[in-house]
Scaffold this motif. Sequence first.
Motif, PDB file in Angstrom:
ATOM      1  N   LEU A 221      13.307  16.988   1.029  1.00 51.50           N
ATOM      2  CA  LEU A 221      13.430  15.550   0.813  1.00 51.50           C
ATOM      3  C   LEU A 221      13.599  14.888   2.176  1.00 51.50           C
ATOM      4  CD1 LEU A 221      15.609  13.817  -1.904  1.00 51.50           C
ATOM      5  CD2 LEU A 221      15.692  13.006   0.462  1.00 51.50           C
ATOM      6  N   ALA A 222      12.917  13.769   2.396  1.00 46.98           N
ATOM      7  CA  ALA A 222      12.994  13.107   3.701  1.00 46.98           C
ATOM      8  C   ALA A 222      13.077  11.596   3.532  1.00 46.98           C
ATOM      9  CB  ALA A 222      11.786  13.468   4.569  1.00 46.98           C
ATOM     10  N   PHE A 223      13.748  10.958   4.500  1.00 44.22           N
ATOM     11  CA  PHE A 223      13.892   9.507   4.537  1.00 44.22           C
ATOM     12  C   PHE A 223      13.287   8.966   5.831  1.00 44.22           C
ATOM     13  CE2 PHE A 223      17.668  11.153   2.316  1.00 44.22           C
ATOM     14  CZ  PHE A 223      17.662  10.414   1.140  1.00 44.22           C
ATOM     15  N   GLY A 224      12.592   7.828   5.763  1.00 40.42           N
ATOM     16  CA  GLY A 224      12.069   7.197   6.967  1.00 40.42           C
ATOM     17  C   GLY A 224      11.715   5.755   6.699  1.00 40.42           C
ATOM     18  N   ASP A 225      11.460   5.011   7.786  1.00 42.74           N
ATOM     19  CA  ASP A 225      11.205   3.585   7.613  1.00 42.74           C
ATOM     20  C   ASP A 225       9.939   3.083   8.303  1.00 42.74           C
ATOM     21  OD1 ASP A 225      12.116   1.769  10.281  1.00 42.74           O
ATOM     22  OD2 ASP A 225      12.829   3.829  10.238  1.00 42.74           O
ATOM     23  N   VAL A 236       6.617  16.255   2.660  1.00 43.91           N
ATOM     24  CA  VAL A 236       7.631  16.822   1.767  1.00 43.91           C
ATOM     25  C   VAL A 236       7.364  16.464   0.311  1.00 43.91           C
ATOM     26  CG1 VAL A 236       9.335  16.742   3.619  1.00 43.91           C
ATOM     27  CG2 VAL A 236       9.192  14.827   2.009  1.00 43.91           C
ATOM     28  N   GLY A 237       8.023  17.197  -0.577  1.00 46.61           N
ATOM     29  CA  GLY A 237       7.877  16.924  -1.999  1.00 46.61           C
ATOM     30  C   GLY A 237       8.520  15.628  -2.432  1.00 46.61           C
ATOM     31  N   PHE A 238       9.608  15.256  -1.736  1.00 48.16           N
ATOM     32  CA  PHE A 238      10.341  14.039  -2.083  1.00 48.16           C
ATOM     33  C   PHE A 238      10.427  13.151  -0.847  1.00 48.16           C
ATOM     34  CE2 PHE A 238      11.900  17.477  -4.791  1.00 48.16           C
ATOM     35  CZ  PHE A 238      11.784  16.926  -6.062  1.00 48.16           C
ATOM     36  N   GLY A 239       9.401  12.328  -0.638  1.00 46.92           N
ATOM     37  CA  GLY A 239       9.343  11.456   0.526  1.00 46.92           C
ATOM     38  C   GLY A 239       9.840  10.066   0.169  1.00 46.92           C
ATOM     39  N   PHE A 240      10.995   9.687   0.709  1.00 42.82           N
ATOM     40  CA  PHE A 240      11.600   8.390   0.418  1.00 42.82           C
ATOM     41  C   PHE A 240      11.434   7.454   1.614  1.00 42.82           C
ATOM     42  CE2 PHE A 240      13.779  10.752  -2.872  1.00 42.82           C
ATOM     43  CZ  PHE A 240      14.082   9.816  -3.847  1.00 42.82           C
ATOM     44  N   TYR A 255       8.446   7.636  -2.921  1.00 44.24           N
ATOM     45  CA  TYR A 255       9.567   6.956  -3.558  1.00 44.24           C
ATOM     46  C   TYR A 255      10.171   5.962  -2.571  1.00 44.24           C
ATOM     47  CZ  TYR A 255       8.979  11.224  -6.272  1.00 44.24           C
ATOM     48  OH  TYR A 255       8.449  12.248  -7.000  1.00 44.24           O
ATOM     49  N   VAL A 256      10.978   5.023  -3.104  1.00 44.88           N
ATOM     50  CA  VAL A 256      11.646   4.029  -2.267  1.00 44.88           C
ATOM     51  C   VAL A 256      13.149   4.132  -2.483  1.00 44.88           C
ATOM     52  CG1 VAL A 256      11.875   1.580  -1.689  1.00 44.88           C
ATOM     53  CG2 VAL A 256       9.664   2.480  -2.468  1.00 44.88           C
ATOM     54  N   ALA A 257      13.890   4.356  -1.387  1.00 43.34           N
ATOM     55  CA  ALA A 257      15.350   4.376  -1.430  1.00 43.34           C
ATOM     56  C   ALA A 257      15.882   2.981  -1.130  1.00 43.34           C
ATOM     57  CB  ALA A 257      15.892   5.367  -0.394  1.00 43.34           C
TER      58      ALA A 257
END
Length: 282
Positions: A221-225, A236-240, A255-257
């Motif tokens: 899972l990864a987060f970026g802007d 990744v499987g869970f790209g936020f 996805y959007v966090a």
Amino acid sequence: MFTPTPIPAGLERVGLIATDVDHTLFTEAGELPDGIDARLDQLRELGVTFAIASGRQLGTLRQVFPQYVDNSVLISDNGGSIAECGSIVYQAELPISEVRELVALTRRFGGIGIILTPKVAYVEARHAEECEEFFHRFYLDIEWVDDLMAVDDVADKYTIYYPNHDAKRALDEQWAPELTGRYELALGDVMWVDVAPKGVSKGSALERLGELCGIDVADMLAFGDTFNDAQMLATVGFGFMMANSSPGMERYGRYVAPSNEDFGVVQVMDEVIAAKRNQLRS
């Protein structure tokens, strides 16, 4: 501002969480969310590896996140260097001849060139007065040199700084037409153009980590802007992507966090923790 999406199913599979720093993990005031360290302790107890993935150099990440050096992964220079539990396990290399070509292009196109290694940022001394205070926010150790053409250290990334915040124009009109296909090019916010060796990105760093740690990228899972996070989110499987992400990032984030100001990284971490605990109870 983007609208956060519902939390996806399958978070109990997550074995690694990676996050960008600026405008993602950090608030706009440059602060970590309250309770982040407690969440990381819980994630480690549940077998989840934590990784910081940043365009900043390794020395700076070690200074900013001293509490994570010995128990997490630090991905620096947009994937140019990877340190696991304090030890460097991968470093990309830009040949000196190619660095000098990039310096020559900078002099032709404009901007301020920076040669980066995991420990040192090389900048020409003529820029010190205007840039020193600002650059020390990103680079722990700066060596001011008379001529970047004379630097013979092993670089893992080359960056061009645009003080007028016109990096996107420079990337689209100058750097991309000249270098696409030979290097990895990334836009860092409105003021940086990053040039890395072909195949080096935050996404490729996570692929390398997956091989080292035995974690499938589908279970990351990864987060970026912004756009230097694009390949990471797509890998990744869970790209936020964050709700405060740059326009156009919706092409990469599945996805959007919630935004960094709403501590979106921590909110999603809580969902991962809950999913893994529910799996243990079942």
